[in-house]
Design a protein around this motif. Structure first.
Motif, PDB file in Angstrom:
ATOM      1  N   PHE A  93       0.818  -1.212   0.000  1.00 21.07           N
ATOM      2  CA  PHE A  93       0.000   0.000   0.000  1.00 21.07           C
ATOM      3  C   PHE A  93       0.853   1.262   0.000  1.00 21.07           C
ATOM      4  CE2 PHE A  93      -3.698  -2.530   0.419  1.00 21.07           C
ATOM      5  CZ  PHE A  93      -4.786  -1.717   0.173  1.00 21.07           C
ATOM      6  N   LYS A  94       2.046   1.201   0.557  1.00 24.21           N
ATOM      7  CA  LYS A  94       2.941   2.363   0.538  1.00 24.21           C
ATOM      8  C   LYS A  94       3.301   2.769  -0.885  1.00 24.21           C
ATOM      9  CE  LYS A  94       5.113   1.876   5.031  1.00 24.21           C
ATOM     10  NZ  LYS A  94       6.343   1.571   5.760  1.00 24.21           N
ATOM     11  N   LYS A  95       3.272   1.822  -1.801  1.00 25.17           N
ATOM     12  CA  LYS A  95       3.645   2.070  -3.193  1.00 25.17           C
ATOM     13  C   LYS A  95       2.516   2.707  -4.003  1.00 25.17           C
ATOM     14  CE  LYS A  95       6.520  -2.073  -3.117  1.00 25.17           C
ATOM     15  NZ  LYS A  95       6.659  -3.421  -3.680  1.00 25.17           N
ATOM     16  N   LEU A  96       1.304   2.675  -3.471  1.00 30.47           N
ATOM     17  CA  LEU A  96       0.147   3.164  -4.216  1.00 30.47           C
ATOM     18  C   LEU A  96      -0.033   4.667  -4.071  1.00 30.47           C
ATOM     19  CD1 LEU A  96      -2.491   0.445  -3.272  1.00 30.47           C
ATOM     20  CD2 LEU A  96      -1.296   0.679  -5.450  1.00 30.47           C
ATOM     21  N   PRO A  97      -0.530   5.314  -5.110  1.00 30.64           N
ATOM     22  CA  PRO A  97      -0.894   6.729  -4.986  1.00 30.64           C
ATOM     23  C   PRO A  97      -2.044   6.884  -3.989  1.00 30.64           C
ATOM     24  CG  PRO A  97      -0.952   6.008  -7.284  1.00 30.64           C
ATOM     25  CD  PRO A  97      -0.759   4.791  -6.452  1.00 30.64           C
ATOM     26  N   LYS A  98      -2.096   8.015  -3.339  1.00 32.13           N
ATOM     27  CA  LYS A  98      -3.124   8.271  -2.324  1.00 32.13           C
ATOM     28  C   LYS A  98      -4.532   8.018  -2.857  1.00 32.13           C
ATOM     29  CE  LYS A  98      -4.489  11.611   1.153  1.00 32.13           C
ATOM     30  NZ  LYS A  98      -4.220  12.895   1.779  1.00 32.13           N
ATOM     31  N   LEU A  99      -4.764   8.383  -4.099  1.00 31.25           N
ATOM     32  CA  LEU A  99      -6.068   8.178  -4.736  1.00 31.25           C
ATOM     33  C   LEU A  99      -6.554   6.736  -4.611  1.00 31.25           C
ATOM     34  CD1 LEU A  99      -8.337   8.885  -6.899  1.00 31.25           C
ATOM     35  CD2 LEU A  99      -6.629   8.254  -8.598  1.00 31.25           C
ATOM     36  N   MET A 100      -5.630   5.793  -4.628  1.00 35.32           N
ATOM     37  CA  MET A 100      -5.983   4.378  -4.638  1.00 35.32           C
ATOM     38  C   MET A 100      -5.960   3.747  -3.244  1.00 35.32           C
ATOM     39  SD  MET A 100      -6.519   4.426  -7.726  1.00 35.32           S
ATOM     40  CE  MET A 100      -6.590   2.952  -8.678  1.00 35.32           C
ATOM     41  N   LYS A 134       5.926 -11.811 -10.732  1.00 36.05           N
ATOM     42  CA  LYS A 134       5.729 -12.140 -12.145  1.00 36.05           C
ATOM     43  C   LYS A 134       4.271 -12.537 -12.394  1.00 36.05           C
ATOM     44  CE  LYS A 134       7.481 -15.096 -15.858  1.00 36.05           C
ATOM     45  NZ  LYS A 134       6.418 -16.024 -16.229  1.00 36.05           N
ATOM     46  N   VAL A 135       3.716 -13.351 -11.513  1.00 37.84           N
ATOM     47  CA  VAL A 135       2.310 -13.745 -11.639  1.00 37.84           C
ATOM     48  C   VAL A 135       1.416 -12.519 -11.468  1.00 37.84           C
ATOM     49  CG1 VAL A 135       0.454 -15.103 -10.580  1.00 37.84           C
ATOM     50  CG2 VAL A 135       2.715 -16.122 -10.909  1.00 37.84           C
ATOM     51  N   GLN A 136       1.735 -11.682 -10.492  1.00 36.77           N
ATOM     52  CA  GLN A 136       0.972 -10.450 -10.270  1.00 36.77           C
ATOM     53  C   GLN A 136       0.961  -9.596 -11.533  1.00 36.77           C
ATOM     54  OE1 GLN A 136       2.691  -7.945  -7.251  1.00 36.77           O
ATOM     55  NE2 GLN A 136       1.073  -6.436  -7.379  1.00 36.77           N
ATOM     56  N   ARG A 137       2.108  -9.419 -12.131  1.00 37.88           N
ATOM     57  CA  ARG A 137       2.219  -8.606 -13.351  1.00 37.88           C
ATOM     58  C   ARG A 137       1.402  -9.220 -14.492  1.00 37.88           C
ATOM     59  NH1 ARG A 137       7.099  -8.231 -12.987  1.00 37.88           N
ATOM     60  NH2 ARG A 137       7.728  -9.997 -14.241  1.00 37.88           N
ATOM     61  N   GLU A 138       1.515 -10.536 -14.673  1.00 40.11           N
ATOM     62  CA  GLU A 138       0.772 -11.203 -15.742  1.00 40.11           C
ATOM     63  C   GLU A 138      -0.740 -11.025 -15.566  1.00 40.11           C
ATOM     64  OE1 GLU A 138       1.944 -15.302 -16.255  1.00 40.11           O
ATOM     65  OE2 GLU A 138       4.037 -14.745 -16.609  1.00 40.11           O
ATOM     66  N   LEU A 139      -1.214 -11.179 -14.340  1.00 39.48           N
ATOM     67  CA  LEU A 139      -2.653 -11.030 -14.100  1.00 39.48           C
ATOM     68  C   LEU A 139      -3.096  -9.576 -14.251  1.00 39.48           C
ATOM     69  CD1 LEU A 139      -3.280 -13.494 -11.147  1.00 39.48           C
ATOM     70  CD2 LEU A 139      -3.870 -13.783 -13.552  1.00 39.48           C
ATOM     71  N   ASN A 140      -2.259  -8.643 -13.829  1.00 39.86           N
ATOM     72  CA  ASN A 140      -2.622  -7.232 -13.957  1.00 39.86           C
ATOM     73  C   ASN A 140      -2.578  -6.750 -15.405  1.00 39.86           C
ATOM     74  OD1 ASN A 140      -3.304  -6.658 -11.309  1.00 39.86           O
ATOM     75  ND2 ASN A 140      -1.191  -6.202 -10.736  1.00 39.86           N
ATOM     76  N   GLU A 141      -1.874  -7.461 -16.250  1.00 37.86           N
ATOM     77  CA  GLU A 141      -1.792  -7.087 -17.663  1.00 37.86           C
ATOM     78  C   GLU A 141      -2.756  -7.898 -18.532  1.00 37.86           C
ATOM     79  OE1 GLU A 141       2.385  -7.439 -18.567  1.00 37.86           O
ATOM     80  OE2 GLU A 141       2.877  -5.633 -17.430  1.00 37.86           O
ATOM     81  N   ARG A 142      -3.514  -8.775 -17.928  1.00 38.64           N
ATOM     82  CA  ARG A 142      -4.457  -9.622 -18.653  1.00 38.64           C
ATOM     83  C   ARG A 142      -5.779  -8.875 -18.851  1.00 38.64           C
ATOM     84  NH1 ARG A 142      -6.140 -15.775 -17.002  1.00 38.64           N
ATOM     85  NH2 ARG A 142      -8.008 -15.896 -18.274  1.00 38.64           N
ATOM     86  N   PRO A 143      -6.226  -8.726 -20.100  1.00 39.64           N
ATOM     87  CA  PRO A 143      -7.505  -8.038 -20.351  1.00 39.64           C
ATOM     88  C   PRO A 143      -8.660  -8.766 -19.654  1.00 39.64           C
ATOM     89  CG  PRO A 143      -6.287  -8.332 -22.381  1.00 39.64           C
ATOM     90  CD  PRO A 143      -5.578  -9.147 -21.342  1.00 39.64           C
ATOM     91  N   ARG A 144      -9.638  -7.985 -19.195  1.00 40.63           N
ATOM     92  CA  ARG A 144     -10.793  -8.552 -18.487  1.00 40.63           C
ATOM     93  C   ARG A 144     -12.080  -8.093 -19.160  1.00 40.63           C
ATOM     94  NH1 ARG A 144      -8.977  -9.556 -13.021  1.00 40.63           N
ATOM     95  NH2 ARG A 144      -6.777 -10.072 -13.292  1.00 40.63           N
ATOM     96  N   ALA A 169      -4.205  -3.134 -15.134  1.00 39.69           N
ATOM     97  CA  ALA A 169      -3.105  -2.159 -15.161  1.00 39.69           C
ATOM     98  C   ALA A 169      -3.471  -0.946 -16.012  1.00 39.69           C
ATOM     99  CB  ALA A 169      -1.828  -2.816 -15.681  1.00 39.69           C
ATOM    100  N   GLN A 170      -4.107  -1.188 -17.154  1.00 37.51           N
ATOM    101  CA  GLN A 170      -4.506  -0.073 -18.018  1.00 37.51           C
ATOM    102  C   GLN A 170      -5.535   0.822 -17.326  1.00 37.51           C
ATOM    103  OE1 GLN A 170      -5.640  -2.694 -21.277  1.00 37.51           O
ATOM    104  NE2 GLN A 170      -4.183  -1.641 -22.620  1.00 37.51           N
ATOM    105  N   VAL A 171      -6.515   0.216 -16.677  1.00 35.17           N
ATOM    106  CA  VAL A 171      -7.549   0.983 -15.992  1.00 35.17           C
ATOM    107  C   VAL A 171      -6.946   1.760 -14.821  1.00 35.17           C
ATOM    108  CG1 VAL A 171      -9.683   0.803 -14.651  1.00 35.17           C
ATOM    109  CG2 VAL A 171      -9.394  -0.555 -16.729  1.00 35.17           C
ATOM    110  N   PHE A 172      -6.085   1.110 -14.073  1.00 32.71           N
ATOM    111  CA  PHE A 172      -5.410   1.748 -12.943  1.00 32.71           C
ATOM    112  C   PHE A 172      -4.625   2.967 -13.418  1.00 32.71           C
ATOM    113  CE2 PHE A 172      -1.814   2.325 -10.114  1.00 32.71           C
ATOM    114  CZ  PHE A 172      -2.352   2.158  -8.854  1.00 32.71           C
ATOM    115  N   ASN A 173      -3.821   2.792 -14.441  1.00 37.47           N
ATOM    116  CA  ASN A 173      -3.009   3.897 -14.960  1.00 37.47           C
ATOM    117  C   ASN A 173      -3.871   5.027 -15.518  1.00 37.47           C
ATOM    118  OD1 ASN A 173      -0.584   2.674 -14.257  1.00 37.47           O
ATOM    119  ND2 ASN A 173      -0.454   1.583 -16.200  1.00 37.47           N
ATOM    120  N   GLN A 174      -4.971   4.673 -16.174  1.00 37.01           N
ATOM    121  CA  GLN A 174      -5.873   5.711 -16.693  1.00 37.01           C
ATOM    122  C   GLN A 174      -6.506   6.519 -15.577  1.00 37.01           C
ATOM    123  OE1 GLN A 174      -6.004   6.516 -19.909  1.00 37.01           O
ATOM    124  NE2 GLN A 174      -7.269   8.241 -19.336  1.00 37.01           N
ATOM    125  N   MET A 175      -6.848   5.846 -14.499  1.00 37.82           N
ATOM    126  CA  MET A 175      -7.423   6.559 -13.346  1.00 37.82           C
ATOM    127  C   MET A 175      -6.417   7.553 -12.770  1.00 37.82           C
ATOM    128  SD  MET A 175      -9.554   3.602 -11.344  1.00 37.82           S
ATOM    129  CE  MET A 175     -10.188   4.732 -10.113  1.00 37.82           C
TER     130      MET A 175
END
Length: 115
Positions: free
Chosen positions: A10-17, A84-94, A103-109
Motif C-alpha cells: 500500500f505504501k507504493k500506491l498513490p493516495k487516490l488508490m 511475475k504472476v501479479q504482473r501477468e494477471l494485472n496485464e491480462r484483459p478482463r 493495469a490499463q484501468v489503474f493507470n488511466q485513473m
C-alpha cells in the motif's frame, strides 16, 4: 505477516488508490485495526459466506488457481516469482473492464486524476 505485506504494498500506491480495502473474514486480517492505523486505509469486511459481495476477488482467486492450485504453500516461491504472476494477471484483459487490463484501468485513473 499479511498485515506487514499489505502495508508494504500500500505504501507504493498513490493516495487516490488508498481509500479502503474490502476483505473477507479470514484470520489473516486479524490485525486490520493496526493496518488502518499505520496506513490510514479503512478496512471493510464482507458478510460471512457471501462471495457475491466481492466478485472481482473471487474471479481473481480463480485466475490464481491457474498458477497455484488450492492449498499451495506460497512460501516456496520467491518474491520475484510471485511478482511475475501479479504482473501477468494485472496485464491480462478482463471482460468486466471492456477488454482493458487492470493495469490499463489503474493507470488511466491516475492520469485522469492528475489532469
Amino acid at each position: 505477516t499479511v498485515r506487514k505485506a499489505f502495508e508494504k504494498e500500500f505504501k507504493k500506491l498513490p493516495k487516490l488508490m488508498k481509500k479502503s480495502l474490502t476483505y473477507d473474514n479470514g484470520t489473516e486480517m486479524a490485525q486490520h485495526k493496526l493496518f488502518t492505523k499505520n496506513t490510514k486505509v479503512q478496512v471493510y469486511f464482507t458478510h460471512p459466506y457471501s462471495p457475491w459481495e466481492r466478485p472481482t476477488n473471487e474471479n481473481t482467486n480463480g485466475l490464481l488457481r491457474d498458477y497455484f492450485p488450492k492449498g499451495t504453500d506460497l512460501s516456496i516461491y520467491s518474491e520475484k516469482q510471485l511478482k511475475k504472476v501479479q504482473r501477468e494477471l494485472n496485464e491480462r484483459p478482463r471482460k468486466v473492464l471492456d477488454g482493458y487490463s487492470p493495469a490499463q484501468v489503474f493507470n488511466q485513473m491516475i492520469i485522469q486524476q492528475i489532469k
